[in-house]
Motif scaffolding. Structure first.
Motif, PDB file in Angstrom:
ATOM      1  N   PRO A  94       0.807  -1.224   0.000  1.00 21.38           N
ATOM      2  CA  PRO A  94       0.000   0.000   0.000  1.00 21.38           C
ATOM      3  C   PRO A  94       0.840   1.274   0.000  1.00 21.38           C
ATOM      4  CG  PRO A  94      -0.073  -1.054   2.150  1.00 21.38           C
ATOM      5  CD  PRO A  94       0.657  -1.982   1.237  1.00 21.38           C
ATOM      6  N   HIS A  95       2.122   1.146   0.388  1.00 25.54           N
ATOM      7  CA  HIS A  95       2.952   2.344   0.472  1.00 25.54           C
ATOM      8  C   HIS A  95       3.736   2.600  -0.812  1.00 25.54           C
ATOM      9  CE1 HIS A  95       5.259  -1.133   1.524  1.00 25.54           C
ATOM     10  NE2 HIS A  95       6.387  -0.460   1.580  1.00 25.54           N
ATOM     11  N   LEU A  96       3.528   1.777  -1.825  1.00 25.58           N
ATOM     12  CA  LEU A  96       4.274   1.933  -3.072  1.00 25.58           C
ATOM     13  C   LEU A  96       3.324   2.191  -4.243  1.00 25.58           C
ATOM     14  CD1 LEU A  96       6.817  -1.037  -2.730  1.00 25.58           C
ATOM     15  CD2 LEU A  96       7.133   1.332  -2.045  1.00 25.58           C
ATOM     16  N   THR A  97       3.818   2.931  -5.265  1.00 27.17           N
ATOM     17  CA  THR A  97       2.995   3.175  -6.449  1.00 27.17           C
ATOM     18  C   THR A  97       2.935   1.912  -7.302  1.00 27.17           C
ATOM     19  OG1 THR A  97       4.909   3.886  -7.692  1.00 27.17           O
ATOM     20  CG2 THR A  97       3.675   5.605  -6.548  1.00 27.17           C
ATOM     21  N   VAL A  98       2.108   1.966  -8.343  1.00 26.03           N
ATOM     22  CA  VAL A  98       1.989   0.835  -9.265  1.00 26.03           C
ATOM     23  C   VAL A  98       3.359   0.474  -9.823  1.00 26.03           C
ATOM     24  CG1 VAL A  98       1.093   0.160 -11.516  1.00 26.03           C
ATOM     25  CG2 VAL A  98      -0.404   1.283  -9.862  1.00 26.03           C
ATOM     26  N   LYS A  99       4.086   1.507 -10.254  1.00 25.74           N
ATOM     27  CA  LYS A  99       5.407   1.275 -10.836  1.00 25.74           C
ATOM     28  C   LYS A  99       6.331   0.608  -9.815  1.00 25.74           C
ATOM     29  CE  LYS A  99       9.331   3.862 -12.555  1.00 25.74           C
ATOM     30  NZ  LYS A  99       9.879   5.186 -12.813  1.00 25.74           N
ATOM     31  N   HIS A 137      -4.682   1.983  -3.437  1.00 26.40           N
ATOM     32  CA  HIS A 137      -6.052   2.325  -3.036  1.00 26.40           C
ATOM     33  C   HIS A 137      -6.758   3.190  -4.058  1.00 26.40           C
ATOM     34  CE1 HIS A 137      -3.786   5.818  -1.428  1.00 26.40           C
ATOM     35  NE2 HIS A 137      -4.868   6.473  -1.773  1.00 26.40           N
ATOM     36  N   GLU A 138      -6.014   3.698  -5.052  1.00 23.37           N
ATOM     37  CA  GLU A 138      -6.650   4.520  -6.090  1.00 23.37           C
ATOM     38  C   GLU A 138      -7.052   3.689  -7.310  1.00 23.37           C
ATOM     39  OE1 GLU A 138      -4.306   8.712  -5.560  1.00 23.37           O
ATOM     40  OE2 GLU A 138      -3.159   7.035  -6.302  1.00 23.37           O
ATOM     41  N   LEU A 139      -6.932   2.367  -7.193  1.00 21.18           N
ATOM     42  CA  LEU A 139      -7.232   1.502  -8.339  1.00 21.18           C
ATOM     43  C   LEU A 139      -8.502   0.709  -8.095  1.00 21.18           C
ATOM     44  CD1 LEU A 139      -3.680  -0.052  -8.878  1.00 21.18           C
ATOM     45  CD2 LEU A 139      -4.665   1.902 -10.075  1.00 21.18           C
TER      46      LEU A 139
ATOM     47  N   ILE B 438      -1.511  -4.980   9.815  1.00 18.17           N
ATOM     48  CA  ILE B 438      -0.769  -5.143   8.558  1.00 18.17           C
ATOM     49  C   ILE B 438      -0.904  -6.585   8.075  1.00 18.17           C
ATOM     50  CG2 ILE B 438       1.492  -5.015   7.485  1.00 18.17           C
ATOM     51  CD1 ILE B 438       2.203  -2.906   9.602  1.00 18.17           C
ATOM     52  N   ASN B 439      -1.310  -6.729   6.829  1.00 13.58           N
ATOM     53  CA  ASN B 439      -1.544  -8.039   6.239  1.00 13.58           C
ATOM     54  C   ASN B 439      -0.235  -8.837   6.146  1.00 13.58           C
ATOM     55  OD1 ASN B 439      -2.325 -10.152   4.669  1.00 13.58           O
ATOM     56  ND2 ASN B 439      -3.372  -8.916   3.131  1.00 13.58           N
ATOM     57  N   PRO B 440      -0.171 -10.020   6.800  1.00 18.14           N
ATOM     58  CA  PRO B 440       1.057 -10.830   6.718  1.00 18.14           C
ATOM     59  C   PRO B 440       1.368 -11.274   5.287  1.00 18.14           C
ATOM     60  CG  PRO B 440      -0.521 -11.788   8.273  1.00 18.14           C
ATOM     61  CD  PRO B 440      -1.211 -10.648   7.620  1.00 18.14           C
ATOM     62  N   ARG B 441       0.335 -11.270   4.421  1.00 14.46           N
ATOM     63  CA  ARG B 441       0.551 -11.663   3.022  1.00 14.46           C
ATOM     64  C   ARG B 441       1.553 -10.745   2.317  1.00 14.46           C
ATOM     65  NH1 ARG B 441      -1.122 -14.876   4.874  1.00 14.46           N
ATOM     66  NH2 ARG B 441      -3.115 -15.939   5.005  1.00 14.46           N
ATOM     67  N   LEU B 442       1.636  -9.479   2.789  1.00 10.01           N
ATOM     68  CA  LEU B 442       2.549  -8.541   2.138  1.00 10.01           C
ATOM     69  C   LEU B 442       3.973  -9.057   2.216  1.00 10.01           C
ATOM     70  CD1 LEU B 442       1.270  -5.080   3.361  1.00 10.01           C
ATOM     71  CD2 LEU B 442       0.879  -6.203   1.181  1.00 10.01           C
ATOM     72  N   GLU B 443       4.327  -9.563   3.383  1.00 12.57           N
ATOM     73  CA  GLU B 443       5.676 -10.048   3.569  1.00 12.57           C
ATOM     74  C   GLU B 443       5.907 -11.314   2.761  1.00 12.57           C
ATOM     75  OE1 GLU B 443       6.376  -9.153   7.825  1.00 12.57           O
ATOM     76  OE2 GLU B 443       7.749 -10.814   7.535  1.00 12.57           O
ATOM     77  N   PHE B 462       7.930  -3.133   7.985  1.00 11.60           N
ATOM     78  CA  PHE B 462       8.605  -2.057   8.730  1.00 11.60           C
ATOM     79  C   PHE B 462       8.143  -0.698   8.238  1.00 11.60           C
ATOM     80  CE2 PHE B 462      12.678  -4.149  10.513  1.00 11.60           C
ATOM     81  CZ  PHE B 462      11.905  -5.163  11.023  1.00 11.60           C
ATOM     82  N   ARG B 463       8.007  -0.575   6.909  1.00 10.98           N
ATOM     83  CA  ARG B 463       7.596   0.717   6.352  1.00 10.98           C
ATOM     84  C   ARG B 463       6.217   1.099   6.840  1.00 10.98           C
ATOM     85  NH1 ARG B 463      11.082   1.706   1.855  1.00 10.98           N
ATOM     86  NH2 ARG B 463      13.033   0.972   2.728  1.00 10.98           N
ATOM     87  N   LEU B 464       5.342   0.094   6.892  1.00  9.82           N
ATOM     88  CA  LEU B 464       3.954   0.370   7.256  1.00  9.82           C
ATOM     89  C   LEU B 464       3.789   0.520   8.764  1.00  9.82           C
ATOM     90  CD1 LEU B 464       2.438  -2.178   4.795  1.00  9.82           C
ATOM     91  CD2 LEU B 464       2.181   0.279   4.687  1.00  9.82           C
ATOM     92  N   LEU B 465       4.816   0.113   9.497  1.00 10.21           N
ATOM     93  CA  LEU B 465       4.736   0.151  10.951  1.00 10.21           C
ATOM     94  C   LEU B 465       5.072   1.537  11.489  1.00 10.21           C
ATOM     95  CD1 LEU B 465       4.040  -2.206  12.736  1.00 10.21           C
ATOM     96  CD2 LEU B 465       6.448  -2.635  13.098  1.00 10.21           C
ATOM     97  N   LYS B 466       5.507   2.429  10.590  1.00  4.91           N
ATOM     98  CA  LYS B 466       6.009   3.741  11.015  1.00  4.91           C
ATOM     99  C   LYS B 466       5.085   4.482  11.979  1.00  4.91           C
ATOM    100  CE  LYS B 466       9.327   5.285   7.602  1.00  4.91           C
ATOM    101  NZ  LYS B 466       9.367   5.921   6.289  1.00  4.91           N
ATOM    102  N   PRO B 467       3.772   4.631  11.686  1.00  4.55           N
ATOM    103  CA  PRO B 467       2.939   5.414  12.612  1.00  4.55           C
ATOM    104  C   PRO B 467       2.930   4.819  14.017  1.00  4.55           C
ATOM    105  CG  PRO B 467       1.736   4.876  10.603  1.00  4.55           C
ATOM    106  CD  PRO B 467       3.032   4.169  10.519  1.00  4.55           C
ATOM    107  N   GLY B 468       2.761   3.501  14.114  1.00  5.66           N
ATOM    108  CA  GLY B 468       2.739   2.848  15.421  1.00  5.66           C
ATOM    109  C   GLY B 468       4.058   3.024  16.145  1.00  5.66           C
TER     110      GLY B 468
END
Lengths: 350, 541
Positions: A94-99, A137-139, B438-443, B462-468
């Motif tokens: 979710p933190h990365l663009t499509v590219k 999320h924009e897709l 955070i969805n474990p599937r991402l990893e 880790f990137r998504l954990l930043k706010p927490g």
């Protein structure tokens, strides 16, 4: 026949007391799309995760291109298997663009020019032009699904695994996407295992279908063979609507309450065996006659077809399809005649 | 070289056999953290076991039992008064149409950053026989107005008005997550607003009140600064005294263990009454904003209530501190010497935040993604810092440090470890809850794309954990900023922070000198508090 690309040999996996996969053997050929069809909870997703190395089987060997990736003594980690997996919920970052999503798995050491070539190719293949700087999320659902596919293909995997990739989409989109998906995969040429619980999806997308239930693989065959020549009762049920009536083998035919029916492989059954006969909705034609032996119980109009629930003289209920508009109604007496060239599948009674 | 070899052999052995199926980068910090956390408790246990029978007899004397009784009574009373303050406050600022809601919400949380000993110092400077009130009143009247409030009453007031935000925050979350369909059902049944509050809303708040109250009780039990300044003799005071005045470590160790048992008992008591009940309805529909009560003619009284609370908990301390500061300035007080203290405080707080975050991330990983007996045990261990007061942890570390000798003894490093042990439980909460989202599937997906396990986690989770993580780091920073006994007992020579400076001035009643560091401490903490309150609250208010 194409040589095997992936071989799974005697795979068994337990979760606690639950036997998720039981002594399963499966192989995938080059350039092939193989579907695994089964009800939810039958172990098909577990099988994919085992092939990808996200779970370990309790027993069994797996090899890709004759290189063992899992056995008692060898365990190649997920990141080194070169297997691509598209998740049911896509798991886009979710933190990365499509590219950035698509290029996530491309090797570090290739230069930017090559990367942008890969990106352009994939954007073209998956028809995602102009979306490369959007965030997931924009897709729309369909677009997300194609990004997930492009992201996986960007790593040039030997095998592509797809876990119910269409189940999160609405019906009409699912229909168009499954054609598109087949086209993309075939164009790309990657051998694919496609997991689904939807038989139409499995039949239309794949070259071969493996039918699975309760952790057991029942049959692997082309879609039409599965439908017309199922080898087990489970396959017959999972590959399409099927009703069963009892019968007794008699001189290469089967005697049932709907008459003597022609069977497939009559030489395999001895006279007097008790069997069950699988009935597909298109196997019988309906003839309305006042002294008919069967009774119409109910009708169900689905648009493309009208399905009649018909009770045989012995009280067994079968479903029959009727295409044209008809004034048939519940309570009417009818006779059923097998359609032309129909060979019925019989299964030994258990 | 040998170290490398040993680590290498261990790593290969671990990856071959991998008994837990947990990556090394997770399990190693977890085991280290568990060891560090269990060390003080072990030490106290050994010390207590070494104590002479005489000491044990001393422990079961009436006087000691009296101290236990006093501590518990204070903890319960503070929880009760805090609930009485925060329940109306949380209701008004969450469920009604009061104006300036955002300001009120932030104002309700700010008192948490005022250290209890600063509160006590303000209280003393107002109410003591030579205090401000006396000076002010005697200027106009010939009266001896202010009696000496008992240590109990003053501790109760100070601790309640500074600690109520712990209950306020849990209550506010409970109010916001409450499903409004229950209230709506009440209206459909013909209930009136007060009835809805008593019969539908209040019962749903029970778990929040219990867990918030537990938090306040634990903080009161382990509070050291306020009770000793206000001369109310509790457990922590006795521990510190046994150690500092009498040099009697064995007695201090036994007292610490008794306090630990009481705190653990409270924790179990809480989970016992809370049980496994789920009070919220899990409706699958779209989330609706929770309903709002129209205050109508009660608007003015409600605003008045809030203003009274804020003037006691916020305005009064600020005004008093500002008064002392101005008076000090008029007498030629030098403020520059405080810059060094600010630097030291910030170094200590940042270092503890970093250390805690580094261990809390693998710990949360272990607890959420690899459930099992071992991860459960490690998790339970990490909450030791929650039940063991910082006086006791400091006590244990002083002696462990002395046993090891240089370079550990009286080093900044051991001080940072001590602060981290105390703060660790507070960081686990926010990091664990954001990890759960955070969805474990991402990893897994990153590993199928060819990344190794650590790299996969690094690029996704880790990137998504930043706010927490940010939230947790802020919290640890705040807690360490106001930590007193740990810094008092473990500081290296010549290392003083804002807290130790405030303490040494106030215990000698140099109020003017204490005012500036106290104000600095409150301002810095409030700024940090404000940053993360507004960043988390702005989404949903």
């Amino acid at each position: 026949m194409e040589p095997s690309l992936l071989t799974c040999d005697n795979i068994t996996k337990r979760f606690g007391n639950n036997l998720a996969i039981n002594k399963l053997n499966i192989d995938l050929r080059k350039n092939e799309i193989l579907s695994i069809l089964g009800p939810s909870g039958c172990g098909k997703t577990t099988l994919l995760r085992i092939i990808a190395g996200l779970e370990d089987p309790d027993y069994g060997n797996i090899s890709i291109n004759n290189r063992i990736i899992h056995s008692k003594s060898i365990r190649v980690p997920t990141s080194k298997r070169n297997v691509g997996l598209v998740f049911q919920d896509y798991a886009l970052f979710p933190h990365l663009t499509v590219k950035e999503n698509i290029l996530f798995g491309t090797p570090r050491n290739i230069n930017n020019q090559t990367k942008s070539l890969i990106l352009q190719d994939l954007l073209e293949l998956t028809k995602l032009f102009d979306l490369e700087y959007r965030y997931p999320h924009e897709l729309s659902g369909g677009q997300q699904q194609r990004v997930a596919l492009a992201r996986t293909l960007a790593t040039k995997p030997d095998i592509l695994l797809m876990d119910e990739p269409l189940s999160n989409l609405d019906e009409s989109l699912r229909y168009t996407l499954r054609k598109e998906l087949r086209k993309i995969i075939k164009e790309n040429g990657t051998a694919t295992i496609f997991v689904t619980h939807d038989k139409e999806e499995a039949f239309s997308i794949s070259d071969r279908v493996a039918v699975m239930s309760d952790g057991v693989l029942h049959q692997i065959d082309t879609p039409d063979k599965l439908y017309f020549w199922p080898e087990t009762k489970e396959t017959a049920i999972l590959s399409g609507t099927c009703e069963f009536i009892t019968g007794i083998i008699n001189d290469g035919k089967v005697r049932t309450s709907l008459g003597n029916l022609v069977i497939r492989k009559p030489y395999e059954y001895s006279n007097g065996s008790n069997v069950e006969v699988g009935i597909r909705p298109s196997d019988f034609n309906i003839h309305v006659t006042p002294n008919g032996k069967c009774t119409v119980l109910d009708k169900e109009f689905t648009g493309d077809d009208t399905i009649f629930y018909i009770q045989s003289p012995a009280g067994e209920i079968v479903r029959c399809k009727h295409k044209i508009y008809t004034s048939l109604f519940a309570g009417l007496k009818v006779n059923l005649f097998p359609s032309e060239h129909t060979q019925f599948n019989v299964f030994m009674k258990t | 070289m040998q170290y490398k070899l040993i680590i290498g052999v261990f790593a290969t052995f671990y990856s071959r056999h991998n008994p837990l199926k947990v990556p090394l980068w997770i399990i190693l910090p977890c085991i280290l953290a568990a060891l560090f956390v269990i060390l003080p408790l072990l030490y106290l246990g050994i010390r207590a076991a070494q104590a002479e029978p005489e000491t044990w007899r001393w422990i079961i004397r009436l006087q000691t039992l009296h101290i236990i009784f006093r501590s518990i009574i204070l903890a319960l009373s503070v929880s009760l008064l805090s609930t009485l303050i925060s329940l109306p406050l949380a209701f008004i600022t969450t469920k009604t149409n009061i104006p300036f809601k955002k300001v009120f919400v932030v104002a309700s949380m700010i008192p948490i950053v005022i250290p209890s000993y600063v509160g006590a110092y303000i209280f003393i400077s107002i109410s003591s026989p030579n205090g401000l009130t006396h000076q002010f009143i005697s200027r106009f009247f010939e009266l001896e107005l202010i009696s000496n409030l008992s240590g109990f009453t003053s501790s109760l007031l100070v601790l309640s008005f500074l600690n109520y935000p712990y209950i306020y925050i849990t209550l506010r979350n409970a109010f916001r997550n409450m499903d409004s369909s229950a209230e709506e059902t009440g209206y459909l049944m013909g209930f009136k607003s007060p009835e809805i509050f008593y019969r539908i809303i209040l019962p749903q708040l029970k778990p929040a009140i219990i867990s918030g109250g537990l938090l306040v009780s634990l903080y009161t039990l382990s509070d050291f600064g306020a009770v000793s300044l206000l001369k109310y003799k509790t457990f922590t005071w006795a521990i510190y005294n046994q150690f500092e005045m009498n040099g009697n470590t064995n007695t201090a160790a036994i007292l610490s263990l008794v306090l630990y048992v009481i705190a653990t008992g409270l924790l179990y008591f809480e989970s016992f009454i809370r049980g496994n009940k789920k009070y919220h309805l899990s409706s699958s529909g779209a989330e609706r904003p929770s309903s709002q009560f129209n205050l109508g003619k009660y608007k003015i009284p409600c605003i008045l209530f809030c203003i009274i609370v804020f003037s006691i908990s916020l305005a009064l301390p600020t005004i008093v501190l500002a008064y002392w500061l101005l008076r000090g300035l008029a007498e030629g007080l030098n403020l520059y010497s405080n810059l060094q203290l600010v630097r030291n405080s910030i170094i200590l707080s940042s270092a503890s935040s970093i250390l805690v975050i580094i261990t809390a991330i693998p710990l949360s990983y272990l607890v959420t993604r690899h459930k099992g007996l071992i991860s459960n045990t490690i998790e339970k261990l990490c909450y030791i810092g929650f039940a063991l007061p910082s006086v006791s942890v400091a006590l244990a570390l002083v002696f462990i440090g002395a046993k090891i000798g240089q370079p550990m003894y009286q080093s900044l490093f051991i001080l940072i470890i001590g602060c981290s042990i105390i703060a660790l439980p507070a960081a686990l909460g926010p990091i664990r809850s954001s990890l759960l989202q955070i969805n474990p599937r991402l990893e897994e997906s990153a590993t199928t794309l060819g990344k190794g396990k650590f790299k996969a986690a690094y690029h996704t989770t880790f990137r998504l954990l930043k706010p927490g993580t940010g939230m947790a780091a802020g919290l640890i920073f705040l807690l360490t900023m106001k930590e007193l006994p740990m810094v008092l007992m473990l500081s290296p020579l010549n290392f003083s922070t804002l807290t130790t400076q405030i303490w040494s001035y106030t215990s000698e009643a140099f109020f003017a000198q204490a005012a500036f560091p106290a104000l600095l401490l409150i301002v810095i903490s409030s700024l940090i508090m404000m940053i993360f309150v507004t960043s988390t609250e702005s989404k949903k208010i």
